[in-house]
Scaffold this active site. Structure first.
Site, PDB file in Angstrom:
ATOM      1  N   THR A 103      10.128   2.118  -4.282  1.00 34.90           N
ATOM      2  CA  THR A 103       9.984   0.705  -3.922  1.00 34.90           C
ATOM      3  C   THR A 103      10.709  -0.167  -4.942  1.00 34.90           C
ATOM      4  O   THR A 103      11.393  -1.136  -4.590  1.00 34.90           O
ATOM      5  CB  THR A 103       8.485   0.324  -3.874  1.00 34.90           C
ATOM      6  OG1 THR A 103       7.850   1.145  -2.894  1.00 34.90           O
ATOM      7  CG2 THR A 103       8.286  -1.143  -3.547  1.00 34.90           C
TER       8      THR A 103
ATOM      9  N   SER B 178      -2.440   5.488  -0.785  1.00 33.68           N
ATOM     10  CA  SER B 178      -3.445   4.437  -0.540  1.00 33.68           C
ATOM     11  C   SER B 178      -4.475   4.935   0.471  1.00 33.68           C
ATOM     12  O   SER B 178      -4.150   5.700   1.384  1.00 33.68           O
ATOM     13  CB  SER B 178      -2.777   3.177   0.025  1.00 33.68           C
ATOM     14  OG  SER B 178      -1.940   2.586  -0.935  1.00 33.68           O
TER      15      SER B 178
ATOM     16  N   ASN C 182       0.870  -1.172   0.000  1.00 28.88           N
ATOM     17  CA  ASN C 182       0.000   0.000   0.000  1.00 28.88           C
ATOM     18  C   ASN C 182       0.907   1.222   0.000  1.00 28.88           C
ATOM     19  O   ASN C 182       1.416   1.638   1.042  1.00 28.88           O
ATOM     20  CB  ASN C 182      -0.916  -0.012   1.224  1.00 28.88           C
ATOM     21  CG  ASN C 182      -1.883  -1.179   1.185  1.00 28.88           C
ATOM     22  OD1 ASN C 182      -2.858  -1.166   0.445  1.00 28.88           O
ATOM     23  ND2 ASN C 182      -1.585  -2.224   1.962  1.00 28.88           N
ATOM     24  N   GLU C 183       1.118   1.750  -1.198  1.00 32.12           N
ATOM     25  CA  GLU C 183       2.061   2.850  -1.378  1.00 32.12           C
ATOM     26  C   GLU C 183       1.434   4.172  -0.952  1.00 32.12           C
ATOM     27  O   GLU C 183       0.234   4.240  -0.653  1.00 32.12           O
ATOM     28  CB  GLU C 183       2.469   2.926  -2.860  1.00 32.12           C
ATOM     29  CG  GLU C 183       3.091   1.649  -3.421  1.00 32.12           C
ATOM     30  CD  GLU C 183       4.556   1.442  -2.982  1.00 32.12           C
ATOM     31  OE1 GLU C 183       4.993   1.981  -1.947  1.00 32.12           O
ATOM     32  OE2 GLU C 183       5.262   0.720  -3.716  1.00 32.12           O
ATOM     33  N   SER C 184       2.242   5.233  -0.919  1.00 34.83           N
ATOM     34  CA  SER C 184       1.747   6.576  -0.613  1.00 34.83           C
ATOM     35  C   SER C 184       0.511   6.857  -1.453  1.00 34.83           C
ATOM     36  O   SER C 184       0.515   6.568  -2.651  1.00 34.83           O
ATOM     37  CB  SER C 184       2.798   7.630  -0.958  1.00 34.83           C
ATOM     38  OG  SER C 184       3.941   7.428  -0.189  1.00 34.83           O
TER      39      SER C 184
END
Ligand code: F6R
Length: 248
Positions: free
Chosen positions: A167, A152, A148-150
């Protein structure tokens, strides 16, 4: 967020392994299953090594344990040296007495049009197992949990995501360079992570210190998905002194 600072990651991992062992045994004594949410990456390696040791030397059994891994690269063959299936087998599952049917890892081999259905089913399987008793997390340098990246959302579901450039850079060391590094992954959503009864996040080293300080001490923001954990009822951040060094 409760923070626990240890001298080094080995001692921290031993302490976390003791907590997991205690939970597994408590559930065994009640004839219940123990549902663990598991992470991959470098952070939980020493934890898994200690769990293997507890199995070999202290007869800790995993027969009542059901696991759900957070994520898998997509596309990814299970037998690839880069797969999280392979990682989990090598680090943990091949060395303990967990039943194969109790292991769940997002499937990196699906056709694109099968992914949405798979993700719904993955969440249903977690529900059917009674929810996650204890979720183990690492944290990305950008604050991601799972993948869950920035950006999300706090109620995000299990889904296919695009990996952040940062990432992919971090992963590229394993993939012989950026151009061989996957661009997408299937990840458990923030919502199911937040539903876990208990969460333990592991972070080691100076490189995690800035994001740990942000996640713990700055406001809740979807730019730093780990900050959502501020709203969780039972969450512990287990840190070595380097990762804790920017906490005030
Ligand atoms: C892995 C995962 C990721 C990692 C994070 C930290 O399953 O969900 O969120 O936990 O990228 O990775 P390491 O531990 O390698 O620094």
């Amino acid at each position: 967020i409760n923070t626990h600072v240890f001298d080094n990651s080995a001692n921290a991992s031993k302490a976390v392994a003791q907590q997991i062992a205690a939970l597994i045994k408590e559930k065994q004594s009640q004839n219940k299953t123990c549902v663990l949410g598991l992470a991959t990456g470098s952070s939980p390696k020493s934890l898994y090594a200690e769990l293997v040791r507890l199995h070999r030397e202290e007869q800790l059994s995993f027969k009542n344990v059901i696991t759900f891994n957070l994520d898998e690269y997509y596309p990814m063959k299970a037998e690839s040296i880069h797969s999280y299936v392979r990682f989990m087998n090598e680090q943990l599952f091949d060395h303990i007495d967990i039943l194969k049917v109790n292991i769940h890892i997002p499937d990196g081999t699906l056709a694109k049009n099968e992914i949405a259905g798979f993700c719904t089913q993955y969440e249903d399987q977690i529900e059917k197992a009674g929810g996650i008793d204890l979720q183990i997390l690492g944290i990305g340098g950008n604050g991601h949990i799972g993948f869950n990246e920035s950006g999300s959302l706090q109620n995000s579901k299990t889904r296919l995501v695009a990996l952040d450039h940062s990432t992919r850079i971090a992963a590229s060391k394993e993939f012989e360079g950026l151009k061989h590094t996957p661009r997408t992954a299937i990840t458990l959503g923030v919502h199911k992570i937040m539903e876990a009864k208990r969460v333990i996040l592991l972070a080691w080293g100076e490189s995690k210190s800035a994001i740990i300080a942000k996640a713990v001490e700055e406001g809740l923001t979807n730019l730093v998905p780990a900050s959502f954990l501020q709203e969780h009822q039972h969450v512990d951040f287990v840190l070595d002194k380097e990762a804790a060094s920017k906490l005030t």
